[in-house]
Design a protein around this motif. Structure first.
Motif, PDB file in Angstrom:
ATOM      1  N   VAL A   1       0.835  -1.202   0.000  1.00 19.91           N
ATOM      2  CA  VAL A   1       0.000   0.000   0.000  1.00 19.91           C
ATOM      3  C   VAL A   1       0.872   1.255   0.000  1.00 19.91           C
ATOM      4  N   ILE A   2       1.899   1.282   0.868  1.00 19.37           N
ATOM      5  CA  ILE A   2       2.761   2.470   0.984  1.00 19.37           C
ATOM      6  C   ILE A   2       3.468   2.761  -0.338  1.00 19.37           C
ATOM      7  N   ILE A   3       4.045   1.749  -0.955  1.00 15.49           N
ATOM      8  CA  ILE A   3       4.807   1.956  -2.190  1.00 15.49           C
ATOM      9  C   ILE A   3       3.907   2.489  -3.297  1.00 15.49           C
ATOM     10  N   ASN A   4       2.735   1.890  -3.465  1.00 19.02           N
ATOM     11  CA  ASN A   4       1.859   2.317  -4.553  1.00 19.02           C
ATOM     12  C   ASN A   4       1.251   3.693  -4.307  1.00 19.02           C
TER      13      ASN A   4
ATOM     14  N   PHE B   1       2.007  -0.773 -19.151  1.00 16.17           N
ATOM     15  CA  PHE B   1       1.847  -2.227 -19.134  1.00 16.17           C
ATOM     16  C   PHE B   1       2.713  -2.854 -18.041  1.00 16.17           C
ATOM     17  N   LEU B   2       3.970  -2.374 -17.912  1.00 22.37           N
ATOM     18  CA  LEU B   2       4.869  -2.907 -16.887  1.00 22.37           C
ATOM     19  C   LEU B   2       4.369  -2.583 -15.486  1.00 22.37           C
ATOM     20  N   ASN B   3       3.827  -1.371 -15.283  1.00 23.54           N
ATOM     21  CA  ASN B   3       3.260  -1.014 -13.985  1.00 23.54           C
ATOM     22  C   ASN B   3       2.118  -1.949 -13.605  1.00 23.54           C
ATOM     23  N   VAL B   4       1.231  -2.184 -14.552  1.00 18.91           N
ATOM     24  CA  VAL B   4       0.072  -3.038 -14.278  1.00 18.91           C
ATOM     25  C   VAL B   4       0.507  -4.477 -14.024  1.00 18.91           C
ATOM     26  N   ILE B   5       1.407  -4.990 -14.874  1.00 17.77           N
ATOM     27  CA  ILE B   5       1.877  -6.367 -14.711  1.00 17.77           C
ATOM     28  C   ILE B   5       2.606  -6.540 -13.383  1.00 17.77           C
ATOM     29  N   GLY B   6       3.436  -5.549 -13.019  1.00 18.51           N
ATOM     30  CA  GLY B   6       4.154  -5.626 -11.744  1.00 18.51           C
ATOM     31  C   GLY B   6       3.202  -5.644 -10.562  1.00 18.51           C
ATOM     32  N   PHE B   7       2.158  -4.801 -10.605  1.00 16.89           N
ATOM     33  CA  PHE B   7       1.186  -4.760  -9.514  1.00 16.89           C
ATOM     34  C   PHE B   7       0.427  -6.082  -9.418  1.00 16.89           C
ATOM     35  N   ILE B   8       0.037  -6.626 -10.556  1.00 17.96           N
ATOM     36  CA  ILE B   8      -0.672  -7.911 -10.564  1.00 17.96           C
ATOM     37  C   ILE B   8       0.234  -9.028 -10.051  1.00 17.96           C
TER      38      ILE B   8
ATOM     39  N   ILE C   1       9.043  -9.297  -5.790  1.00 22.69           N
ATOM     40  CA  ILE C   1       8.313  -8.245  -5.063  1.00 22.69           C
ATOM     41  C   ILE C   1       9.194  -7.019  -4.867  1.00 22.69           C
ATOM     42  N   TYR C   2      10.416  -7.227  -4.369  1.00 23.82           N
ATOM     43  CA  TYR C   2      11.295  -6.086  -4.089  1.00 23.82           C
ATOM     44  C   TYR C   2      11.665  -5.342  -5.370  1.00 23.82           C
ATOM     45  N   MET C   3      11.958  -6.087  -6.432  1.00 24.77           N
ATOM     46  CA  MET C   3      12.318  -5.436  -7.682  1.00 24.77           C
ATOM     47  C   MET C   3      11.131  -4.676  -8.265  1.00 24.77           C
ATOM     48  N   THR C   4       9.919  -5.212  -8.112  1.00 25.76           N
ATOM     49  CA  THR C   4       8.725  -4.510  -8.589  1.00 25.76           C
ATOM     50  C   THR C   4       8.538  -3.208  -7.835  1.00 25.76           C
ATOM     51  N   TRP C   5       8.719  -3.236  -6.526  1.00 20.52           N
ATOM     52  CA  TRP C   5       8.573  -2.010  -5.739  1.00 20.52           C
ATOM     53  C   TRP C   5       9.641  -0.981  -6.105  1.00 20.52           C
ATOM     54  N   ILE C   6      10.879  -1.441  -6.312  1.00 19.34           N
ATOM     55  CA  ILE C   6      11.950  -0.512  -6.715  1.00 19.34           C
ATOM     56  C   ILE C   6      11.608   0.146  -8.045  1.00 19.34           C
TER      57      ILE C   6
ATOM     58  N   THR D   1       8.581   0.422  -9.467  1.00 18.88           N
ATOM     59  CA  THR D   1       7.372   1.230  -9.376  1.00 18.88           C
ATOM     60  C   THR D   1       7.674   2.613  -8.819  1.00 18.88           C
ATOM     61  N   LEU D   2       8.376   2.655  -7.699  1.00 18.96           N
ATOM     62  CA  LEU D   2       8.700   3.951  -7.087  1.00 18.96           C
ATOM     63  C   LEU D   2       9.797   4.672  -7.870  1.00 18.96           C
ATOM     64  N   GLY D   3      10.780   3.912  -8.362  1.00 22.05           N
ATOM     65  CA  GLY D   3      11.873   4.535  -9.109  1.00 22.05           C
ATOM     66  C   GLY D   3      11.413   5.145 -10.419  1.00 22.05           C
ATOM     67  N   SER D   4      10.474   4.490 -11.108  1.00 19.88           N
ATOM     68  CA  SER D   4       9.972   5.053 -12.366  1.00 19.88           C
ATOM     69  C   SER D   4       9.170   6.311 -12.121  1.00 19.88           C
ATOM     70  N   ALA D   5       8.483   6.394 -10.982  1.00 18.18           N
ATOM     71  CA  ALA D   5       7.746   7.615 -10.644  1.00 18.18           C
ATOM     72  C   ALA D   5       8.702   8.766 -10.328  1.00 18.18           C
ATOM     73  N   LEU D   6       9.813   8.450  -9.657  1.00 15.67           N
ATOM     74  CA  LEU D   6      10.768   9.489  -9.265  1.00 15.67           C
ATOM     75  C   LEU D   6      11.721   9.873 -10.396  1.00 15.67           C
ATOM     76  N   LEU D   7      12.279   8.886 -11.074  1.00 17.05           N
ATOM     77  CA  LEU D   7      13.383   9.129 -12.002  1.00 17.05           C
ATOM     78  C   LEU D   7      13.007   9.006 -13.475  1.00 17.05           C
ATOM     79  N   GLY D   8      11.989   8.236 -13.783  1.00 13.95           N
ATOM     80  CA  GLY D   8      11.605   8.045 -15.182  1.00 13.95           C
ATOM     81  C   GLY D   8      11.363   6.582 -15.492  1.00 13.95           C
ATOM     82  N   ASN D   9      10.774   6.352 -16.631  1.00 18.95           N
ATOM     83  CA  ASN D   9      10.379   4.994 -16.997  1.00 18.95           C
ATOM     84  C   ASN D   9      11.556   4.076 -17.315  1.00 18.95           C
ATOM     85  N   TRP D  10      12.757   4.635 -17.500  1.00 20.52           N
ATOM     86  CA  TRP D  10      13.923   3.803 -17.797  1.00 20.52           C
ATOM     87  C   TRP D  10      14.253   2.857 -16.635  1.00 20.52           C
TER      88      TRP D  10
END
Length: 202
Positions: free
Chosen positions: A25-28, A54-61, A102-107, A109-118
């Protein structure tokens, strides 16, 4: 001892499942808040488009699926006979790989929001690590069919330590390293070696 171990695993599983839900919940929420602030400040769309979405959705699922799986296999069940402990969620193997996902998905998800989709390129570390683990398991079988490539390698200094190698390095069969040094000094005309040789002859 077995009962104490079961209680410890049950308590650890319950804590891990609670932390998993809380952190998910916190990460998302954090990622959504960062995207919302950046969208307002830089006039950008709130949601990414195309493949990053697509990657955001797949990672969350994927995280949701793993959480449900962990809850199914790791939740302790209490009945009249006592506590029935599920699988250890701190174990190795597929459970460990699921935590890595799980950990890589959270990294990402939050990293793409902060730094970019790369940042989603880091997701390639998961199949890369999986391939490394599979290779480690398959290497003994490959060594049976191709020992020259996948078999154990001899240490570099092992060949030089063998008696045959020492004799070959000395130049004469059966000659030790000490004898080879004395012979080399004698050939150079070292008087101490010549005197020692005369004493041995007498």
């Amino acid at each position: 001892m077995a009962n104490a171990s079961s209680k410890r695993i049950a308590a650890a599983n319950e804590t891990a499942l609670r932390n998993l839900v809380r952190n998910m919940v916190i990460i998302n929420v954090l990622a959504l808040a960062v995207r919302w602030m950046k969208a307002r400040r830089h006039v950008r769309p709130l949601w990414p488009s195309g493949f990053p979405l697509f990657l955001n959705v797949i990672g969350f699922i994927a995280v949701l699926f793993i959480w449900r799986w962990f809850a199914a296999i790791g939740t302790p069940r209490r009945d009249a006979s006592g506590i029935k402990v599920g699988d250890d969620l701190g174990g190795k193997g597929i459970v460990e790989l699921a935590w890595d996902v799980i950990y890589m998905t959270w990294i990402c998800t939050l990293g793409s929001a902060l730094l970019g989709n790369w940042v989603w390129w880091l997701y390639l570390a998961i199949p890369g690590f999986g391939a490394y683990k599979v290779f480690g398991i398959a290497q003994p079988f490959l060594a049976m069919f191709m020992p020259g490539i996948f078999g154990p390698k001899a240490p570099k200094g092992a060949a030089a330590d063998t008696p045959a190698a020492g004799a070959a390095a000395a130049g004469e069969p059966g000659e030790s390293k000490r004898q080879a040094k004395l012979r080399a000094r004698m050939e150079k005309g070292d008087k101490r070696v010549q005197q020692q040789t005369r004493r041995q002859a007498q």
